[in-house]
Design an enzyme around this catalytic site. Structure first.
Site, PDB file in Angstrom:
ATOM      1  CG  ASN A 203      -2.346  -7.508   8.303  1.00 31.91           C
ATOM      2  OD1 ASN A 203      -3.450  -6.764   9.413  1.00 31.91           O
ATOM      3  ND2 ASN A 203      -4.377  -7.299   7.089  1.00 31.91           N
ATOM      4  CD  GLU A 204      -8.026  -6.760   8.770  1.00 26.83           C
ATOM      5  OE1 GLU A 204      -8.358  -7.185   7.316  1.00 26.83           O
ATOM      6  OE2 GLU A 204      -8.152  -5.517   9.335  1.00 26.83           O
TER       7      GLU A 204
ATOM      8  CD  GLN B 290      -2.563  -1.218   2.448  1.00 23.55           C
ATOM      9  OE1 GLN B 290      -2.358  -1.826   3.465  1.00 23.55           O
ATOM     10  NE2 GLN B 290      -3.962  -0.366   2.079  1.00 23.55           N
TER      11      GLN B 290
ATOM     12  CG  HIS C 249      -0.837  -5.623   4.685  1.00 22.53           C
ATOM     13  ND1 HIS C 249      -0.155  -5.498   6.374  1.00 22.53           N
ATOM     14  CD2 HIS C 249      -2.111  -5.799   4.988  1.00 22.53           C
ATOM     15  CE1 HIS C 249      -1.629  -4.944   6.386  1.00 22.53           C
ATOM     16  NE2 HIS C 249      -2.700  -4.293   5.508  1.00 22.53           N
TER      17      HIS C 249
HETATM   18  C1  FCB Z   1      -7.855  -3.750   7.586  1.00 20.13           C
HETATM   19  C2  FCB Z   1      -6.352  -3.968   6.146  1.00 20.13           C
HETATM   20  C3  FCB Z   1      -5.668  -2.757   5.759  1.00 20.13           C
HETATM   21  C4  FCB Z   1      -6.548  -1.636   5.063  1.00 20.13           C
HETATM   22  C5  FCB Z   1      -7.608  -1.633   6.346  1.00 20.13           C
HETATM   23  C6  FCB Z   1      -8.717  -0.509   5.511  1.00 20.13           C
HETATM   24  O1  FCB Z   1      -8.659  -4.840   6.484  1.00 20.13           O
HETATM   25  O2  FCB Z   1      -5.661  -4.509   6.783  1.00 20.13           O
HETATM   26  O3  FCB Z   1      -4.657  -3.139   4.223  1.00 20.13           O
HETATM   27  O4  FCB Z   1      -6.428  -1.911   3.912  1.00 20.13           O
HETATM   28  O5  FCB Z   1      -8.096  -1.951   6.822  1.00 20.13           O
END
Ligand code: FCB
Length: 428
Positions: free
Chosen positions: A155-156, A17, A111
């Site tokens: 991540n997530e 990003q 990520h």
């Molecule tokens: C999350 C992501 C991050 C960004 C935010 C707004 O889901 O981890 O990269 O895009 O949302």
């Protein structure tokens, strides 16, 4: 409303990003497809690959003590088993630059993006994914893992599970974009993280996290390691209780179970989800709700609720690794941060072990399929010149961090602005 002396105060970014030029990743290939699922191309992003020193200077100048960033697998292992010493050196320089400014580096190993060779081979749908990812983690951890303050594996990790219905609708609505994307990555679209939530994903993801955690731990035993999860406040409309329970069981529980054995859990919250009597989840806001640029309900209280849920399920210490709002109105951002932190503080007073708060995001950046329009950043980026513009919300967070207290959040915009004059603040 004061916080412990060693509380983590930070801002986050993710490699794809902000770095720019991440051409060896699956995401870049999808952006380049015609037609594309992405509204625009990431291109040079925020040129942070070159400008990380300036950005760390801003972060340190504000008063934050932690920088969360991600390491790009596509750069570190451009071909299977072929590791790039130059890429490893680059991330090592970022870590050194953090410590030289008294900033704790918190690195995320994955990520959203995969190297093209991983994508071509099915990405998350391939049973070899966990071992491949763990080998990359081990290489990175051997190179500089012991110099990290915190390590996040994926991540997530549960985001694909939560996006499954939405992505099924995207597939049905835009078959031509999906087909062009599949041609570009050379694999079914489910190879890509955001579409990966199909049968078999959850178990493979948990296994990936655990192998990665063990790989990092074996090279850097004292570094706290955890996953990060997307956890929204879940509210039942009348008759929706069973829907909430089923959703949490499917999207949260398998990861909560694994996180019980981790050093910390990264909680990432943006809004509230509501569940109707039909059991279906919707991010559709109530009719009179204020909406953010993402179309989410403005709901800073969701963060405290998510932390309480995660703590009740895991008893694992929490770090808020993302919380933020996409808005052009920086006053609303300041109000959002203040209110979200009040929720964190109340949860801590109720016994929830929260060790830190990391705002998403340091810079206005490439918001995946939505492109550059949504602005989550504490710092604006001029898309033509790449010049950074510090917003008052950045100054406010810095003051809260320096004081370890929410008192600073009660200042008027004028007071925040005058405090920020020293660091070159602009009201946008
Ligand atoms: C999350 C992501 C991050 C960004 C935010 C707004 O889901 O981890 O990269 O895009 O949302």
């Amino acid at each position: 409303m004061t916080f412990p002396a060693d509380f983590v105060w930070g801002a986050a970014t993710a490699a794809h990003q902000v770095e720019g030029g991440n051409w060896n990743s699956d995401c870049w290939a999808l952006e380049s497809a015609r037609p594309s699922l992405f509204v625009e191309h990431s291109g040079v992003a925020c040129d942070q690959f070159a400008r990380y020193g300036d950005d760390l200077a801003i972060l340190a100048g504000l008063g934050l003590n932690t920088y969360r960033f991600s390491i790009e697998w596509a750069r570190v292992e451009p071909e299977e088993g072929g590791f790039s010493q130059q890429a490893l050196d680059h991330y090592k320089r970022i870590i050194d630059a953090c410590w030289s400014r008294n900033i704790q580096p918190m690195a995320t190993f994955h990520h959203f993006t995969n190297p093209r060779w991983v994508a071509r081979d099915g990405g998350f749908q391939n049973d070899r994914f966990p071992e491949r990812f763990a080998r990359y983690c081990e290489t990175v951890a051997c190179a500089f893992g012991d110099q990290l303050a915190y390590a996040c594996t994926i991540n997530e990790i549960n985001l694909p599970d939560s996006l499954d219905q939405l992505m099924a609708r995207v597939k049905a609505k835009y078959p031509d974009r999906v087909a062009a994307g599949e041609a570009a990555i050379g694999a079914p679209i489910e190879s890509f993280f955001l579409f990966a939530g199909v049968a078999g994903y959850t178990a493979r993801a948990v296994r990936t996290h655990e192998l990665a955690r063990d790989a990092i731990k074996s090279a850097a035993p004292h570094v706290p390691v955890g996953m990060t999860m997307s956890i929204q406040e879940c509210e039942a409309e009348p008759g929706g209780e069973a829907g909430v329970a089923a959703y949490k069981q499917r999207v949260y529980a398998p990861y909560y179970d694994s996180a019980k054995r981790d050093d910390f859990l990264g909680v990432q919250t943006y809004t509230r989800m509501r569940f109707g009597a039909d059991g279906k989840a919707t991010r559709r806001p109530p009719p009179d709700a204020e909406l953010t640029q993402m179309g989410y309900e403005y709901r800073p209280q969701a963060l405290g609720a998510a932390c309480r849920d995660a703590w009740a399920a895991t008893q694992t210490p929490i770090i808020v690794t993302e919380s933020g709002i996409a808005t052009q109105d920086d006053g609303r951002r300041r109000a959002f941060i203040r209110s979200a932190l009040e929720g964190v503080s109340a949860a801590m007073a109720a016994g929830v072990d929260i060790r830190g708060y990391v705002y998403w995001t340091l810079l206005d950046n490439f918001e995946w399929m939505s492109g550059y329009a949504p602005t989550f950043g504490l710092v604006g980026v001029d898309r033509r010149t790449m010049a950074r513009a510090i917003k008052p919300s950045a100054v406010m967070i810095g003051e809260i961090a320096r004081a370890n207290s929410l008192e600073a959040a009660t200042k008027s915009a004028d007071q925040v602005l005058s405090a920020g004059a020293a660091v070159g603040v602009s009201d946008r």
